[in-house]
Design a protein around this motif. Structure first.
Motif, short mmCIF file in Angstrom:
data_model
loop_
_atom_site.label_atom_id
_atom_site.label_comp_id
_atom_site.label_asym_id
_atom_site.label_seq_id
_atom_site.Cartn_x
_atom_site.Cartn_y
_atom_site.Cartn_z
N LEU A 87 0.80 -1.23 0.00
CA LEU A 87 0.00 0.00 0.00
C LEU A 87 0.84 1.28 0.00
O LEU A 87 0.55 2.20 -0.79
N PRO A 88 1.87 1.45 0.85
CA PRO A 88 2.65 2.70 0.80
C PRO A 88 3.32 2.92 -0.55
O PRO A 88 3.45 4.08 -0.98
N TYR A 89 3.74 1.84 -1.22
CA TYR A 89 4.34 1.97 -2.54
C TYR A 89 3.33 2.58 -3.52
O TYR A 89 3.67 3.46 -4.31
N ILE A 90 2.09 2.09 -3.45
CA ILE A 90 1.04 2.55 -4.36
C ILE A 90 0.63 3.98 -4.02
O ILE A 90 0.51 4.84 -4.89
N GLN A 91 0.41 4.24 -2.71
CA GLN A 91 0.02 5.59 -2.29
C GLN A 91 1.04 6.61 -2.76
O GLN A 91 0.70 7.65 -3.34
N GLY A 92 2.31 6.32 -2.50
CA GLY A 92 3.37 7.26 -2.83
C GLY A 92 3.51 7.50 -4.32
O GLY A 92 3.75 8.63 -4.77
N GLU A 93 3.34 6.44 -5.12
CA GLU A 93 3.48 6.59 -6.56
C GLU A 93 2.37 7.48 -7.12
O GLU A 93 2.62 8.31 -8.01
N LEU A 94 1.16 7.33 -6.60
CA LEU A 94 0.05 8.16 -7.08
C LEU A 94 0.20 9.61 -6.63
O LEU A 94 -0.08 10.54 -7.40
N ILE A 95 0.65 9.82 -5.39
CA ILE A 95 0.89 11.19 -4.93
C ILE A 95 2.01 11.83 -5.75
O ILE A 95 1.94 13.00 -6.14
N ALA A 96 3.07 11.06 -6.03
CA ALA A 96 4.17 11.56 -6.84
C ALA A 96 3.70 11.99 -8.21
O ALA A 96 4.10 13.05 -8.73
N ALA A 97 2.82 11.19 -8.82
CA ALA A 97 2.29 11.53 -10.15
C ALA A 97 1.48 12.82 -10.09
O ALA A 97 1.58 13.68 -10.97
N ASN A 98 0.66 12.97 -9.05
CA ASN A 98 -0.13 14.20 -8.89
C ASN A 98 0.78 15.41 -8.69
O ASN A 98 0.57 16.48 -9.28
N TRP A 99 1.80 15.27 -7.83
CA TRP A 99 2.72 16.38 -7.57
C TRP A 99 3.50 16.74 -8.84
O TRP A 99 3.74 17.91 -9.11
N ASN A 100 3.89 15.74 -9.60
CA ASN A 100 4.62 15.99 -10.84
C ASN A 100 3.78 16.84 -11.79
O ASN A 100 4.27 17.81 -12.38
N ALA A 101 2.49 16.49 -11.92
CA ALA A 101 1.60 17.26 -12.80
C ALA A 101 1.41 18.69 -12.29
O ALA A 101 1.38 19.64 -13.09
N LYS A 102 1.30 18.85 -10.97
CA LYS A 102 1.12 20.20 -10.41
C LYS A 102 2.36 21.06 -10.63
O LYS A 102 2.25 22.25 -10.94
N ILE A 103 3.53 20.46 -10.44
CA ILE A 103 4.77 21.22 -10.65
C ILE A 103 4.88 21.65 -12.11
O ILE A 103 5.23 22.80 -12.42
N LYS A 104 4.58 20.74 -13.02
CA LYS A 104 4.65 21.07 -14.45
C LYS A 104 3.67 22.20 -14.79
O LYS A 104 4.00 23.12 -15.56
N LYS A 105 2.49 22.13 -14.22
CA LYS A 105 1.48 23.16 -14.49
C LYS A 105 1.90 24.50 -13.89
O LYS A 105 1.80 25.55 -14.55
N ASN A 106 2.39 24.48 -12.64
CA ASN A 106 2.77 25.72 -11.95
C ASN A 106 3.99 26.39 -12.56
O ASN A 106 4.18 27.60 -12.41
N THR A 107 4.84 25.61 -13.23
CA THR A 107 6.08 26.17 -13.81
C THR A 107 6.04 26.21 -15.33
O THR A 107 7.08 26.38 -15.97
N LEU A 108 4.85 26.02 -15.88
CA LEU A 108 4.67 26.02 -17.35
C LEU A 108 5.61 25.01 -18.00
O LEU A 108 6.26 25.27 -19.02
N ASN A 109 5.68 23.85 -17.38
CA ASN A 109 6.44 22.70 -17.89
C ASN A 109 7.97 22.89 -17.84
O ASN A 109 8.73 22.15 -18.47
N LYS A 110 8.41 23.90 -17.08
CA LYS A 110 9.87 24.11 -16.95
C LYS A 110 10.47 23.18 -15.89
O LYS A 110 11.66 22.86 -15.94
N ASN A 111 9.67 22.79 -14.91
CA ASN A 111 10.14 21.92 -13.84
C ASN A 111 9.19 20.73 -13.68
O ASN A 111 8.05 20.77 -14.14
#
Length: 476
Positions: free
Chosen positions: A337-361
């Motif tokens: 479960l922690p492996y799955i939880q973390g991977e999904l949170i990581a994917a969400n955070w990755n998308a937010k960072i890309k959106k907030n930085t206009l895909n620069k980060n």
């Protein structure tokens, strides 16, 4: 991992002091002379007879007629003052080995070195691996920009030693380049060990253990293949160089008179490592077969959808971190479960960072920032870095709180679950759909209860949007 003085240690003798055994984990010394050394001797024995037959066996010493394998933690007795003062202080450790002439030998600090002086920390010694015997086949590969990579292979497999060794080298070299590693790594050991289940014709699975200057990779059964799924474990274990576990606060769980180390931050350590494992496997496959671009992307998508499905159909989806801790070492589904939880949170955070930085980060830059700051991976540092410039993930504390607390009632849909998958989690070239699946019971059997599970598909206009799509996936 076992902690303290387990059943594998026996016949303790001490010169230079009196001692009494307080419990299975502690000795109390008295009448110690400050003018002389204390000499302590003891025997190490295997907990269960025969070859290891289940994954838990690898945490304890394996002592067979033709080979041995153990990690430092369950076989070392040390003064408690070292751990209380600072387990990260550097200490001189001395090792001497008397082994048969026809035995190969390696540990976390060298190959075929029978007298060693190692300046290290107690924690690194506890996470060290020691292997040897006539059943191991050792291969040494010298790297131009780094030092040696050693593979130590036990057992007979459906693949060749050369294929395994080349796969290890490809993964290590790719990650070093991907993470822009400039610091020389003079020595690294990768062990392939055999766990022989009672059902000898079956391949029951695979796993790994991240260690000091090394990792151990094990397959349950000789019929196991080195396929895309087991290779992901090799990628995962080596990536722990950048997302380590030693800096997180840990607590202990007692199971069958043994203390096992557990970190309530496993969702970050293991889940974020899984996120990068998926991305690295994807990029390696894409680079090898650029003409099969869509096939590589479909495999990446299939894996991500599989992770989502595993989460929403899990009977343990509502477990808090305390509940996960209580069952982590006794229930493999809870362990996932922690492996799955973390991977999904990581994917969400990755998308937010890309959106907030206009895909620069992306999340890659987040991890690189953590590494370059030289801050330890504490929960506070993880939160502060995520909230601040340039990442600005405003939901970070809420995301963490939800999986720490769990939920009271099993979710009836995505929105009532602790984690929701962002529609743009994979960027502009994938669309979010839903598909019905049966929720599993605690025996992994389907129940009559159904839940709509998010599922992502490539957009129909992929060919026209190809450049944008590949850029978002960092493939250009």
């Amino acid at each position: 991992m076992p902690e303290g003085l387990p059943e594998s240690i026996s016949d303790i003798k001490i010169k230079g002091a009196n001692f009494e055994k307080i419990n299975n984990y502690q000795l109390l010394l008295s009448n110690i002379s400050r003018k002389q050394y204390i000499e302590l001797t003891y025997n190490v024995k295997q907990k269960n007879l025969g070859m290891p037959s289940k994954i838990e066996d690898i945490y304890f010493p394996i002592l067979q007629e033709k080979y041995f394998k153990f990690i430092g933690l369950p076989i070392l007795i040390y003064p408690e003052t070292i751990k209380k003062k600072n387990p990260h202080n550097l200490i001189n450790f001395y090792f001497k080995w008397n082994l048969p002439d026809n035995w190969g030998f390696a540990n976390s600090f060298g190959k075929q070195v029978y007298s060693q002086k190692v300046l290290s920390t107690l924690e690194e010694i506890q996470k060290s691996i020691f292997i040897g015997g006539s059943e191991y086949r050792f291969y040494e590969i010298k790297q131009n920009s780094h030092g040696k990579v050693i593979t130590a292979i036990q057992g007979k497999w459906q693949f060749t030693d050369e294929y395994f060794t080349n796969s290890v080298i490809d993964i290590i070299n790719f990650q070093r380049k991907y993470m822009k590693q400039t610091q020389k790594e003079p020595y690294y050991l990768v062990e392939l060990g055999l766990i022989q289940p009672k059902e000898v014709d079956l391949c029951k699975g695979y796993g790994g253990l991240n260690l000091t200057n090394a990792f151990s990779f094990f397959l349950e059964g000789n019929s196991c293949l080195l396929d895309e799924y087991s290779l992901r474990t090799l990628i995962h274990e080596y990536f722990h160089k950048w997302i380590p576990g030693k800096t997180f606060k840990t607590s202990e769980v007692k199971i069958n008179n043994f203390n096992f180390i557990y970190s309530p931050f496993n969702w970050f350590r293991e889940g974020f490592t899984n996120f990068f494992t998926s991305h690295i496997a994807f990029k390696m496959q894409y680079n090898k077969q650029p003409l099969e671009e869509k096939e590589s992307i479909k495999k990446y998508l299939e894996n991500f959808n599989r992770v989502i499905k595993s989460y929403y159909t899990s009977p343990y989806i509502c477990y808090s971190q305390q509940q996960i801790k209580d069952e982590f070492w006794s229930n493999s589904s809870v362990q996932d479960l922690p492996y799955i939880q973390g991977e999904l949170i990581a994917a969400n955070w990755n998308a937010k960072i890309k959106k907030n930085t206009l895909n620069k980060n992306s999340l890659y830059d987040y991890i690189q920032s953590m590494i370059s700051s030289k801050n330890t991976y504490t929960e506070l540092n993880v939160i502060n870095l995520a909230k601040n410039y340039p990442f600005h993930i405003d939901s970070v504390e809420e995301d963490i709180q939800k999986i720490h607390n769990g939920c009271e009632q099993p979710p009836i849909d995505e929105m009532s679950s602790p984690i929701q998958i962002a529609p743009d989690v994979l960027g502009p070239c994938f669309e979010k759909k839903y598909k019905k699946y049966n929720i599993l019971d605690k025996n992994r059997k389907q129940t009559q209860k159904e839940i709509l599970v998010p599922e992502f598909q490539m957009i129909s206009d992929w060919d026209n949007q190809r450049t944008t799509c590949l850029n978002w996936l960092n493939l250009t």
